[in-house]
Design a protein around this motif. Structure first.
Motif, mmCIF file in Angstrom:
data_model
loop_
_atom_site.group_PDB
_atom_site.id
_atom_site.type_symbol
_atom_site.label_atom_id
_atom_site.label_comp_id
_atom_site.label_asym_id
_atom_site.label_seq_id
_atom_site.Cartn_x
_atom_site.Cartn_y
_atom_site.Cartn_z
ATOM 1 N N GLY A 139 68.614 47.506 -13.193
ATOM 2 C CA GLY A 139 69.898 48.084 -13.581
ATOM 3 C C GLY A 139 69.748 49.485 -14.154
ATOM 4 N N GLY A 140 68.827 50.257 -13.608
ATOM 5 C CA GLY A 140 68.675 51.646 -14.038
ATOM 6 C C GLY A 140 67.808 51.832 -15.267
ATOM 7 N N ALA A 141 67.501 50.739 -15.966
ATOM 8 C CA ALA A 141 66.700 50.890 -17.195
ATOM 9 C C ALA A 141 65.291 50.348 -16.980
ATOM 10 C CB ALA A 141 67.368 50.144 -18.341
ATOM 11 N N LEU A 142 64.362 50.848 -17.759
ATOM 12 C CA LEU A 142 62.983 50.372 -17.707
ATOM 13 C C LEU A 142 62.947 48.918 -18.178
ATOM 14 C CD1 LEU A 142 60.195 51.542 -17.102
ATOM 15 C CD2 LEU A 142 59.983 52.100 -19.517
ATOM 16 N N ALA A 143 62.389 48.024 -17.346
ATOM 17 C CA ALA A 143 62.380 46.600 -17.718
ATOM 18 C C ALA A 143 61.026 46.171 -18.262
ATOM 19 C CB ALA A 143 62.761 45.752 -16.511
ATOM 20 N N GLY A 144 59.984 46.918 -17.950
ATOM 21 C CA GLY A 144 58.674 46.544 -18.469
ATOM 22 C C GLY A 144 57.560 46.913 -17.514
ATOM 23 N N PHE A 145 56.350 46.508 -17.902
ATOM 24 C CA PHE A 145 55.152 46.860 -17.146
ATOM 25 C C PHE A 145 54.307 45.620 -16.939
ATOM 26 C CE2 PHE A 145 56.300 50.074 -20.215
ATOM 27 C CZ PHE A 145 56.423 51.222 -19.447
ATOM 28 N N VAL A 146 53.586 45.592 -15.825
ATOM 29 C CA VAL A 146 52.524 44.593 -15.666
ATOM 30 C C VAL A 146 51.245 45.373 -15.381
ATOM 31 C CG1 VAL A 146 51.621 42.717 -14.276
ATOM 32 C CG2 VAL A 146 54.037 42.758 -14.869
ATOM 33 N N LEU A 147 50.222 45.139 -16.181
ATOM 34 C CA LEU A 147 48.959 45.863 -16.032
ATOM 35 C C LEU A 147 47.923 44.917 -15.461
ATOM 36 C CD1 LEU A 147 48.900 47.139 -19.716
ATOM 37 C CD2 LEU A 147 50.233 48.069 -17.815
ATOM 38 N N GLU A 148 47.186 45.400 -14.473
ATOM 39 C CA GLU A 148 46.099 44.584 -13.941
ATOM 40 C C GLU A 148 44.829 44.909 -14.731
ATOM 41 O OE1 GLU A 148 44.309 45.610 -10.129
ATOM 42 O OE2 GLU A 148 44.436 43.499 -9.586
ATOM 43 N N GLY A 149 44.125 43.886 -15.150
ATOM 44 C CA GLY A 149 42.890 44.116 -15.892
ATOM 45 C C GLY A 149 41.792 43.221 -15.378
ATOM 46 N N GLU A 150 40.580 43.565 -15.739
ATOM 47 C CA GLU A 150 39.434 42.782 -15.292
ATOM 48 C C GLU A 150 38.400 42.817 -16.389
ATOM 49 O OE1 GLU A 150 38.636 43.402 -10.924
ATOM 50 O OE2 GLU A 150 36.633 43.561 -11.771
ATOM 51 N N SER A 151 37.753 41.706 -16.653
ATOM 52 C CA SER A 151 36.652 41.767 -17.607
ATOM 53 C C SER A 151 35.575 40.791 -17.176
ATOM 54 C CB SER A 151 37.128 41.465 -19.026
ATOM 55 O OG SER A 151 37.615 40.158 -19.093
ATOM 56 N N ARG A 152 34.412 40.971 -17.722
ATOM 57 C CA ARG A 152 33.267 40.166 -17.332
ATOM 58 C C ARG A 152 33.286 38.871 -18.132
ATOM 59 N NH1 ARG A 152 28.194 43.047 -15.384
ATOM 60 N NH2 ARG A 152 29.354 44.902 -15.893
ATOM 61 N N GLY A 153 33.449 37.754 -17.471
ATOM 62 C CA GLY A 153 33.484 36.463 -18.146
ATOM 63 C C GLY A 153 32.096 35.888 -18.287
ATOM 64 N N TYR A 154 32.047 34.583 -18.519
ATOM 65 C CA TYR A 154 30.766 33.912 -18.700
ATOM 66 C C TYR A 154 30.001 33.856 -17.377
ATOM 67 C CZ TYR A 154 27.506 30.303 -20.233
ATOM 68 O OH TYR A 154 26.385 29.601 -20.546
ATOM 69 N N LYS A 155 30.749 33.672 -16.282
ATOM 70 C CA LYS A 155 30.087 33.520 -14.992
ATOM 71 C C LYS A 155 30.357 34.666 -14.052
ATOM 72 C CE LYS A 155 29.156 28.760 -14.287
ATOM 73 N NZ LYS A 155 29.551 27.524 -13.614
ATOM 74 N N ASN A 156 31.596 35.084 -13.960
ATOM 75 C CA ASN A 156 31.965 36.115 -13.004
ATOM 76 C C ASN A 156 33.129 36.870 -13.610
ATOM 77 O OD1 ASN A 156 32.078 37.608 -10.632
ATOM 78 N ND2 ASN A 156 31.801 35.809 -9.348
ATOM 79 N N ARG A 157 33.671 37.850 -12.850
ATOM 80 C CA ARG A 157 34.767 38.632 -13.420
ATOM 81 C C ARG A 157 36.008 37.742 -13.602
ATOM 82 N NH1 ARG A 157 37.928 41.657 -8.847
ATOM 83 N NH2 ARG A 157 38.277 39.796 -7.640
ATOM 84 N N ILE A 158 36.784 38.085 -14.621
ATOM 85 C CA ILE A 158 38.068 37.426 -14.845
ATOM 86 C C ILE A 158 39.127 38.479 -14.532
ATOM 87 C CG2 ILE A 158 39.582 36.331 -16.546
ATOM 88 C CD1 ILE A 158 37.143 35.555 -18.141
ATOM 89 N N ARG A 159 39.999 38.208 -13.559
ATOM 90 C CA ARG A 159 41.054 39.167 -13.231
ATOM 91 C C ARG A 159 42.364 38.647 -13.817
ATOM 92 N NH1 ARG A 159 44.353 41.089 -8.857
ATOM 93 N NH2 ARG A 159 44.234 39.113 -7.764
ATOM 94 N N PHE A 160 43.099 39.525 -14.495
ATOM 95 C CA PHE A 160 44.296 39.036 -15.179
ATOM 96 C C PHE A 160 45.400 40.081 -15.148
ATOM 97 C CE2 PHE A 160 41.393 41.038 -18.135
ATOM 98 C CZ PHE A 160 42.205 41.946 -18.799
ATOM 99 N N PHE A 161 46.611 39.638 -15.430
ATOM 100 C CA PHE A 161 47.769 40.506 -15.590
ATOM 101 C C PHE A 161 48.213 40.445 -17.050
ATOM 102 C CE2 PHE A 161 49.893 40.518 -11.099
ATOM 103 C CZ PHE A 161 48.973 41.458 -10.688
#
Lengths: 289, 220
Positions: A139-161
């Protein structure tokens, strides 16, 4: 292992001839090659559908985390590093529309704007992708953001929003891909863990850390409801408790402190990185920072 | 592997398909009679649905691996047969993993982590060693099918038992007003569930005039 298992009918023992060793090696190599061909074929046959399924999951995550309606417009901003010229590029375009032209903004590493242009097609292969974020308008206004992030977990990368509303408050954290242990690290993907991030404000984020202290009972019960309540409704119900907990550390999953820390530090880093980026990007994209 | 002495006709003429199916589902049920792959059986069976999905994945891997080994049994060098079996299982598990991720992303999100673990399931490699490596394609297919179905049924039974007692629901639908014994949804309850159901299967087998429980050893 019993003697029976070691002794094989017809196999020479105890000495193995060179010819025998070569035969064994060839046998194993043939099996591996055949397996590789089968896997390669399956990969080629499924990769297109896997990408489509991933895009679909992402789209639904963005829409549901920000509670967007059908009229919302989402812009995907991809960040690239041009190591050859020492530049940072941002390409913004309507999300999920590969044919749409992209707006390309170029900055020097010190943050000075170097120009903007309209680009089409895929960016050059020599650019290093640095991450993505989604900007939603409704509706013409900023509603928000979703950021993609990644970090190194215990076994493999963890990808998250990480979803932020227009005042940069966290309204959602969702783990998209991980390979942590079932029952231990995998618990960081459940709503009772990710729910602990909800309601944290930009000022609280720098202090975001992990504690091994037990969860307060009322907070645990409230987080348990998240599994079957929508996040906006839940935020309305537990605003008081969120306000109390937003300055506290995140409570680690028992027995999975590394995974808990990985996600928490990842969320903090992603938000801090975004705040610096957005200060540059907002004027160029025609938004107020 | 001498503990598997109860498997019918290990190297003689192959038993009939029907015998093989009954053998896998009842006489030598992987979980209740051979006591194989109990760790994953405890881990995933908190609900019927989890048990069902993983059971189907194991069934597919077991049948495909048994058939592959039966076809290539003449050319697999006996001294490296165990590594070769492992590679064959890993190939099929990876193929199923990729297929699930592509065509059933919702299911994959739920059980993707467990599917990769099928590579190390004792029941699969044990059937390859005991049966598929010594029998032609068709009996190996039915042996794989019977064992896979036996495992699937065991997982679903344990899942239903635990979901009903632990959570008061079946397939996610609440059929009881409360959670009668939350204990059964927890890992320790999983062992008790398997023990109770195993006792029932032993009783059933004895009532059918069968042999006392076969021992599959103490593999994971």
């Amino acid at each position: 292992m019993s003697e029976q298992l070691v002794h094989i009918e017809g196999a020479p023992r105890p000495r193995t001839s060179i010819a025998e060793i070569v035969r064994i090696a060839l046998n194993l190599a043939a099996v591996c090659a055949l397996g590789g061909v089968v896997l390669g074929g399956v990969y080629m046959g499924t990769t297109r559908y896997q990408a489509a399924a991933r895009l679909d999951t992402e789209k639904r995550a963005v829409t549901s985390m920000l509670d967007l309606g059908a009229t919302a417009r989402v812009t995907e901003v991809r960040q690239f590093l041009d190591t050859a010229h020492g530049l940072v590029l941002y390409r913004a375009r309507s999300y999920g529309d590969d044919a749409a032209p992209a707006r390309e903004l170029t900055f020097a590493l010190d943050g000075a704007a170097r120009g903007a242009r309209t680009a089409s097609g895929e960016p050059a292969k020599s650019l290093t992708p640095l991450g993505r974020l989604f900007v939603a308008r409704q509706g013409g206004a900023l509603a928000g953001f979703v950021l993609e992030g990644e970090s190194r977990g215990y076994k493999n990368r963890i990808r998250f929003f990480v979803a932020l509303d227009s005042s940069f408050m966290i309204v959602g954290v969702r783990v998209l891909e991980h390979e942590e242990d079932p029952g231990l690290g995998a618990e960081v993907a459940t709503t009772w863990f990710t729910g602990q991030f909800l309601g944290r404000r930009p000022g609280d984020v720098a202090k975001l850390s992990v504690t091994r202290d037990p969860l307060p009972e009322d907070w645990r019960a409230a987080l348990g409801e998240l599994a079957h309540t929508s996040a906006p409704a839940w935020r309305g119900l537990h605003a008081g408790m969120m306000e109390r907990e937003r300055m506290q550390s995140v409570h680690a999953v028992t027995g999975a402190t590394i995974s808990s820390r990985a996600l928490t530090n990842g969320v903090r880093g992603t938000i801090e990185h975004f705040r610096r980026r957005w200060a540059l990007l907002a004027p160029a994209l025609g938004e107020a920072s | 592997m001498s503990a598997h002495g109860t498997t019918p006709a290990v190297s003689g003429p192959p038993p009939s398909p029907w015998q093989l199916l009954v053998n896998g589902i009842l006489t030598e049920n992987p979980v209740f009679r051979l006591a194989l792959s109990l760790c994953p059986a405890v881990a995933v069976t908190t609900t019927v649905l989890n048990g069902l999905i993983l059971g189907v994945a194991v069934l597919a891997v077991q049948v495909l691996s048994s058939m592959t080994v039966a076809i290539f049994r003449g050319v697999i060098h006996p001294r490296v047969r165990i590594p070769v079996y492992t590679i064959i299982i890993a190939v099929w598990v990876s193929a199923i993993d990729m297929t699930l991720a592509a065509f059933a992303p919702a299911v994959y999100a739920q059980v993707g982590l467990y599917v990769k673990l099928i590579v190390a399931f004792a029941i699969i490699i044990s059937r390859l060693e005991v049966f598929a490596s010594r029998q032609p394609l068709v009996p190996s297919f039915f042996d794989g099918l019977g064992m896979g179905l036996g495992f699937l049924l065991a997982l679903v039974t344990i899942g239903a038992f635990r979901e009903l007692l632990g959570n008061g629901s079946v397939l996610g639908y609440h059929v009881l007003p409360s959670q009668p014994l939350l204990f059964f949804a927890l890992p320790a309850g999983g062992f008790f569930s398997i023990a109770l159901l195993m006792a029932f299967f032993n009783w059933l087998e004895r009532a059918r005039g069968g042999k006392p429980a076969a021992s599959g050893g103490s593999h994971g």
